[in-house]
Structure formats: structure tokens, C-alpha cells
Scaffold this motif. Structure first.
Motif, PDB file in Angstrom:
ATOM      1  N   MET A   1      -9.623   3.724   5.520  1.00  0.00           N
ATOM      2  CA  MET A   1      -8.721   3.520   4.385  1.00  0.00           C
ATOM      3  C   MET A   1      -7.819   4.734   4.217  1.00  0.00           C
ATOM      4  O   MET A   1      -8.290   5.867   4.211  1.00  0.00           O
ATOM      5  N   LYS A   2      -6.529   4.480   4.088  1.00  0.00           N
ATOM      6  CA  LYS A   2      -5.563   5.555   3.881  1.00  0.00           C
ATOM      7  C   LYS A   2      -5.259   5.668   2.390  1.00  0.00           C
ATOM      8  O   LYS A   2      -4.808   4.704   1.761  1.00  0.00           O
TER       9      LYS A   2
ATOM     10  N   GLN B   1       5.041   3.271   1.442  1.00  0.00           N
ATOM     11  CA  GLN B   1       5.386   2.130   2.290  1.00  0.00           C
ATOM     12  C   GLN B   1       5.465   2.537   3.756  1.00  0.00           C
ATOM     13  O   GLN B   1       4.898   1.867   4.628  1.00  0.00           O
TER      14      GLN B   1
ATOM     15  N   GLY C   1       1.941   3.223   5.195  1.00  0.00           N
ATOM     16  CA  GLY C   1       0.962   2.140   5.205  1.00  0.00           C
ATOM     17  C   GLY C   1      -0.303   2.460   4.434  1.00  0.00           C
ATOM     18  O   GLY C   1      -1.416   2.100   4.847  1.00  0.00           O
ATOM     19  N   TYR C   2      -0.146   3.125   3.286  1.00  0.00           N
ATOM     20  CA  TYR C   2      -1.322   3.508   2.496  1.00  0.00           C
ATOM     21  C   TYR C   2      -1.895   2.302   1.756  1.00  0.00           C
ATOM     22  O   TYR C   2      -1.145   1.462   1.238  1.00  0.00           O
ATOM     23  N   GLU C   3      -3.212   2.256   1.700  1.00  0.00           N
ATOM     24  CA  GLU C   3      -3.894   1.119   1.066  1.00  0.00           C
ATOM     25  C   GLU C   3      -4.226   1.375  -0.402  1.00  0.00           C
ATOM     26  O   GLU C   3      -4.434   0.437  -1.166  1.00  0.00           O
ATOM     27  N   LEU C   4      -4.306   2.651  -0.787  1.00  0.00           N
ATOM     28  CA  LEU C   4      -4.607   2.996  -2.177  1.00  0.00           C
ATOM     29  C   LEU C   4      -3.730   4.171  -2.582  1.00  0.00           C
ATOM     30  O   LEU C   4      -3.711   5.205  -1.907  1.00  0.00           O
TER      31      LEU C   4
ATOM     32  N   PHE D   1       2.672  -3.855  -5.560  1.00  0.00           N
ATOM     33  CA  PHE D   1       1.219  -3.716  -5.489  1.00  0.00           C
ATOM     34  C   PHE D   1       0.625  -4.034  -6.858  1.00  0.00           C
ATOM     35  O   PHE D   1       1.262  -3.783  -7.892  1.00  0.00           O
TER      36      PHE D   1
ATOM     37  N   SER E   1     -11.918  -4.448   0.973  1.00  0.00           N
ATOM     38  CA  SER E   1     -10.511  -4.601   0.606  1.00  0.00           C
ATOM     39  C   SER E   1     -10.325  -4.847  -0.887  1.00  0.00           C
ATOM     40  O   SER E   1      -9.261  -5.278  -1.321  1.00  0.00           O
TER      41      SER E   1
ATOM     42  N   LYS F   1      -7.139  -6.607  -5.396  1.00  0.00           N
ATOM     43  CA  LYS F   1      -7.127  -6.528  -3.946  1.00  0.00           C
ATOM     44  C   LYS F   1      -6.268  -5.355  -3.499  1.00  0.00           C
ATOM     45  O   LYS F   1      -5.227  -5.074  -4.081  1.00  0.00           O
ATOM     46  N   LEU F   2      -6.704  -4.669  -2.478  1.00  0.00           N
ATOM     47  CA  LEU F   2      -5.908  -3.606  -1.875  1.00  0.00           C
ATOM     48  C   LEU F   2      -4.856  -4.213  -0.963  1.00  0.00           C
ATOM     49  O   LEU F   2      -5.080  -5.284  -0.407  1.00  0.00           O
ATOM     50  N   PRO F   3      -3.697  -3.558  -0.845  1.00  0.00           N
ATOM     51  CA  PRO F   3      -3.312  -2.251  -1.385  1.00  0.00           C
ATOM     52  C   PRO F   3      -3.022  -2.331  -2.883  1.00  0.00           C
ATOM     53  O   PRO F   3      -2.597  -3.372  -3.392  1.00  0.00           O
TER      54      PRO F   3
END
Length: 248
Positions: A1-2, A104, A107-110, A135, A149, A167-169
Motif C-alpha cells: 500500500m502506498k 494521482q 498512484g497512492y492508495e491512502l 476519492f 482494500s 473503499k481505497l483509494p
């Protein structure tokens, strides 16, 4: 996870606040700069989440070269790397635009940050970032858990607490309580030394549009002298409350 953690460089709470002679700007002379305390809660939470396999933490700051000491402290606390957008933070919209682009492109998820900075207290950046990224957004979180996720956040509301699942992101803005104060990380010598070699990428701003401009600033009026009135002089007390304090 990023994980991307947004940090602001703000005056230390013990600093004496002054403005320029024409009252048009904050006077930065003699100010000690620190990580925005609410962002520090978010950063500490991210470092804890970093313990999950494959998780990485990047900090991002929108600011000039003068903020790099604060960024290095975030690296010393435990972030893997950092990005500085090379422009002065002028308003919430321009800052949010730069953060959203970094999030963006990377590509970070959080995306984690404090709910507001303690200097101007605008509180607008987190929601703007979420909107620009499209998001889901949780504000003023005092708890956060990640399971695959899905993120589960806890917010304090009137009379209780609210648990939200997204839900992530996602974008989560935290406040005091996101981690215990005793768990806030104080950089040790090893962390400080390693921070010197961690990557700090400087990128140019993608957008220069500013929608809000501060017109002027005023300092808080100094406290008036205290007047003591004896307990047996109620008429004088009533007169002062009516004519000077104007509260009755």
C-alpha cells in the motif's frame, strides 16, 4: 500500500506572532517552524500502517526551500521519502491542486493529513483534495484501520462516535486522537542521520491559479487593565458592566 502524508510547516505554538508594517503579511522573522501538529498525528498513524508488508510512506509539502528542515524531520520520524512542490502555499485551492496531482501521479492508495493547519485554520484542503481526486473522504478521524482494500475510520460526533467504512483509494483527515499523544515519534539520532540520505524530490508546481488572497491582518487587541471593585460597592460594579463592558 502506498501512503501519502501531507504536511504543513507552521510556526511553533510558542512563537510570538507579528505582521509586517503594512499588515499585509505574516512576519516570518525569528519564527521556529514545526510540522503542523495535526499532520504529525497523521504521519505517526502512517508509520504504524507502514508495518504492514509492502506499505510505504511518502510525505508531501507545498512550500519553498525554507520548509526542508521540517520535511527532513518527517523523514527522521520514519517516512520513506519526500516530495516538495516548489511554490509558496498561498491558498487552500492551489495547495490542494498540487497535492492532488502528486497523489494521482504517484498512484497512492491512502492520502493522510491533519484536518487543518494550526496557522490559518482554513480546514479546506482535505475536502478539496478528495474532490479533485474523486476519492471518498473522511474528516476529523480519531481512529483508522486498514483491511485489504477497505479503510475503517472512527469520528467523534455529538454524543458519541461514528464508524465509517470506505473503499481505497481514499482521503482521511485526522485530528488529535488518531494516535495517542504518547505514541508520537520523537526522532532519535539514527533516524536523524538516515533522514539525510533519504530521497527528497523537488517538483515544480503544475498550476499557479490562486482563488483567495488575504487583504490584511490584525493582531488580537491587548488585554485591558483589570479593575477591582469591592464586594460592598455593587452600584459601581453594575455601572462598569453597563457602561464600559457593555454586557448588561
Amino acid at each position: 500500500m502506498k501512503i501519502l502524508v501531507c504536511i504543513s510547516s507552521v510556526p511553533d505554538t510558542t512563537s510570538k506572532i507579528n505582521f509586517t508594517a503594512d499588515k499585509s503579511a505574516f512576519d516570518k522573522n525569528g519564527i521556529q517552524w514545526v510540522i503542523n501538529p495535526l499532520d504529525e498525528f497523521a504521519l505517526t498513524k502512517a508509520i504504524k500502517l507502514q508495518e504492514s508488508p509492502g506499505a510505504t510512506v511518502t510525505v508531501v509539502n507545498v512550500g519553498d526551500a525554507g520548509t526542508e528542515a521540517v520535511i527532513r524531520k518527517a523523514l527522521a520520524i520514519g517516512a520513506n521519502d519526500a516530495i516538495r512542490v516548489n511554490t509558496e502555499a498561498k491558498d487552500s485551492f492551489s495547495v490542494a491542486k498540487e497535492i492532488a496531482k502528486v497523489a494521482q501521479d504517484g498512484g497512492y492508495e491512502l492520502v493522510l493529513m491533519g484536518k487543518e493547519s494550526i496557522d490559518y485554520n482554513g480546514g479546506a484542503v482535505p475536502g478539496m483534495v478528495a474532490q479533485l481526486l474523486n476519492f471518498p473522504f473522511v474528516n476529523a478521524a480519531v481512529g483508522l484501520d486498514i483491511n485489504g482494500s477497505e479503510a475503517t475510520a472512527v469520528r467523534e460526533i455529538e454524543g458519541g462516535k461514528e464508524t465509517i467504512s470506505v473503499k481505497l483509494p481514499a482521503v482521511v483527515a485526522g485530528q488529535k486522537g488518531l494516535v495517542d499523544e504518547k505514541d508520537l515519534i520523537i526522532p532519535n539520532m539514527r533516524g536523524i542521520m538516515s533522514a539525510r540520505t533519504k530521497a527528497l524530490q523537488v517538483v515544480e508546481p503544475s498550476n499557479t491559479e490562486v482563488k483567495v488572497e488575504a487583504v490584511s491582518f490584525d493582531s488580537v487587541a491587548p488585554r485591558a487593565a483589570v479593575k477591582l471593585v469591592s464586594a460592598d460597592n455593587l452600584d459601581e460594579l453594575v455601572r462598569l458592566l453597563h457602561e464600559e463592558a457593555k454586557v448588561i
